[in-house]
Design a protein around this motif. Structure first.
Motif, PDB file in Angstrom:
ATOM      1  N   ILE A  85      -6.190  -7.492  -2.022  1.00 26.21           N
ATOM      2  CA  ILE A  85      -6.025  -6.238  -2.236  1.00 26.21           C
ATOM      3  C   ILE A  85      -4.571  -6.198  -2.921  1.00 26.21           C
ATOM      4  O   ILE A  85      -3.514  -6.299  -1.795  1.00 26.21           O
ATOM      5  CB  ILE A  85      -6.316  -5.186  -1.282  1.00 26.21           C
ATOM      6  N   CYS A  86      -4.097  -5.695  -3.909  1.00 29.04           N
ATOM      7  CA  CYS A  86      -2.721  -5.683  -4.501  1.00 29.04           C
ATOM      8  C   CYS A  86      -2.695  -4.277  -4.900  1.00 29.04           C
ATOM      9  O   CYS A  86      -3.276  -3.550  -5.823  1.00 29.04           O
ATOM     10  CB  CYS A  86      -2.516  -6.629  -5.713  1.00 29.04           C
ATOM     11  N   HIS A  87      -1.539  -3.697  -4.213  1.00 27.35           N
ATOM     12  CA  HIS A  87      -0.974  -2.427  -4.540  1.00 27.35           C
ATOM     13  C   HIS A  87       0.142  -2.234  -5.354  1.00 27.35           C
ATOM     14  O   HIS A  87       0.849  -1.258  -5.646  1.00 27.35           O
ATOM     15  CB  HIS A  87      -0.614  -1.506  -3.287  1.00 27.35           C
ATOM     16  N   CYS A  88       0.472  -3.535  -6.046  1.00 31.01           N
ATOM     17  CA  CYS A  88       1.634  -3.304  -6.988  1.00 31.01           C
ATOM     18  C   CYS A  88       1.638  -2.532  -8.261  1.00 31.01           C
ATOM     19  O   CYS A  88       0.310  -2.234  -8.625  1.00 31.01           O
ATOM     20  CB  CYS A  88       1.875  -4.815  -7.438  1.00 31.01           C
ATOM     21  N   THR A  89       2.423  -1.831  -8.469  1.00 25.82           N
ATOM     22  CA  THR A  89       2.648  -0.772  -9.542  1.00 25.82           C
ATOM     23  C   THR A  89       2.036  -1.368 -10.813  1.00 25.82           C
ATOM     24  O   THR A  89       1.363  -0.726 -11.627  1.00 25.82           O
ATOM     25  CB  THR A  89       3.822  -0.296  -9.780  1.00 25.82           C
ATOM     26  N   HIS A  90       2.341  -2.720 -11.178  1.00 20.83           N
ATOM     27  CA  HIS A  90       1.762  -3.222 -12.619  1.00 20.83           C
ATOM     28  C   HIS A  90       0.189  -3.551 -12.394  1.00 20.83           C
ATOM     29  O   HIS A  90      -0.572  -3.012 -13.433  1.00 20.83           O
ATOM     30  CB  HIS A  90       2.314  -4.694 -12.513  1.00 20.83           C
ATOM     31  N   CYS A  91      -0.266  -3.710 -11.264  1.00 21.55           N
ATOM     32  CA  CYS A  91      -1.918  -3.877 -11.276  1.00 21.55           C
ATOM     33  C   CYS A  91      -2.492  -2.448 -11.410  1.00 21.55           C
ATOM     34  O   CYS A  91      -3.565  -2.317 -11.928  1.00 21.55           O
ATOM     35  CB  CYS A  91      -2.313  -4.446  -9.999  1.00 21.55           C
ATOM     36  N   ALA A  92      -1.861  -1.565 -10.714  1.00 21.04           N
ATOM     37  CA  ALA A  92      -2.291  -0.179 -10.824  1.00 21.04           C
ATOM     38  C   ALA A  92      -2.420   0.445 -12.314  1.00 21.04           C
ATOM     39  O   ALA A  92      -3.076   0.998 -12.863  1.00 21.04           O
ATOM     40  CB  ALA A  92      -1.501   0.887  -9.904  1.00 21.04           C
ATOM     41  N   GLU A 139       0.771 -13.577 -17.171  1.00 19.11           N
ATOM     42  CA  GLU A 139       0.149 -13.418 -18.247  1.00 19.11           C
ATOM     43  C   GLU A 139      -1.121 -12.418 -17.915  1.00 19.11           C
ATOM     44  O   GLU A 139      -2.100 -12.955 -17.231  1.00 19.11           O
ATOM     45  CB  GLU A 139      -0.578 -14.463 -19.056  1.00 19.11           C
ATOM     46  N   ARG A 140      -1.217 -11.340 -18.392  1.00 13.37           N
ATOM     47  CA  ARG A 140      -2.430 -10.426 -18.100  1.00 13.37           C
ATOM     48  C   ARG A 140      -3.483 -10.463 -19.264  1.00 13.37           C
ATOM     49  O   ARG A 140      -3.089 -10.149 -20.342  1.00 13.37           O
ATOM     50  CB  ARG A 140      -1.986  -9.154 -17.774  1.00 13.37           C
ATOM     51  N   LYS A 141      -4.605 -11.051 -18.833  1.00 11.25           N
ATOM     52  CA  LYS A 141      -5.432 -10.959 -19.960  1.00 11.25           C
ATOM     53  C   LYS A 141      -6.684 -10.115 -19.862  1.00 11.25           C
ATOM     54  O   LYS A 141      -7.224  -9.941 -18.857  1.00 11.25           O
ATOM     55  CB  LYS A 141      -6.166 -12.659 -19.981  1.00 11.25           C
TER      56      LYS A 141
END
Ligand SMILES: [Zn+2]
Ligand SMILES: [Zn+2]
Length: 135
Positions: free
Chosen positions: A26-33, A72-74
């Motif tokens: 579970i990732c709460h980082c702002t980039h994932c959000a 790299e976000r695909k």
């Protein structure tokens, strides 16, 4: 052989995993959000050679994480679904956005990261190791 499949919202992109996730975070980082449009991301780490695109082609956004590392976000450029993150600091692994799996319910979180980025009211995941930052 496992048969774990998934794809984007519009169906242009389909993939399969040759192995179950080694880690489910579970990732709460702002980039994932921001990228996912949700408060957090559940991401399944699998060896890169166990991730196979079976239909379509992903588009890449090269992101710079808080750590300074490239990610790299695909994603699907037709419907916008995020599919995987290729974290350059963790070569040989890709992180699949669990919500795109056909059946994500079979996987449980094994770790929670960037807890410091979420709200106080966000519930705790009982029994799951939690890190305030990346790890
Ligand atoms: Zn799509
Ligand atoms: Zn994240």
């Amino acid at each position: 052989m496992t048969d774990i499949t998934g794809g984007c919202l519009c169906g242009a992109i389909r993939y399969r995993l040759g192995a179950p996730p080694a880690v489910t975070a579970i990732c709460h980082c702002t980039h994932c959000a921001r990228q996912g449009g949700s408060l957090f991301s559940m991401i399944c780490g699998v060896p890169a050679d166990q991730f196979e695109i079976t239909k379509g082609e992903m588009t890449t956004y090269v992101d710079t994480a808080d750590s300074g590392n490239k990610v790299e976000r695909k994603f699907c450029n037709k419907c916008g679904s995020p599919i995987i993150s290729d974290v350059k600091a963790m070569p040989g692994m890709v992180f699949v956005k669990a919500g795109t799996l056909d059946d994500w319910r079979q996987f449980k979180p094994t770790v929670e990261i960037y807890r410091s980025r979420t709200a106080e009211w966000f519930p705790a995941f009982e029994g799951v190791p939690t890190f305030q930052e990346g790890s």
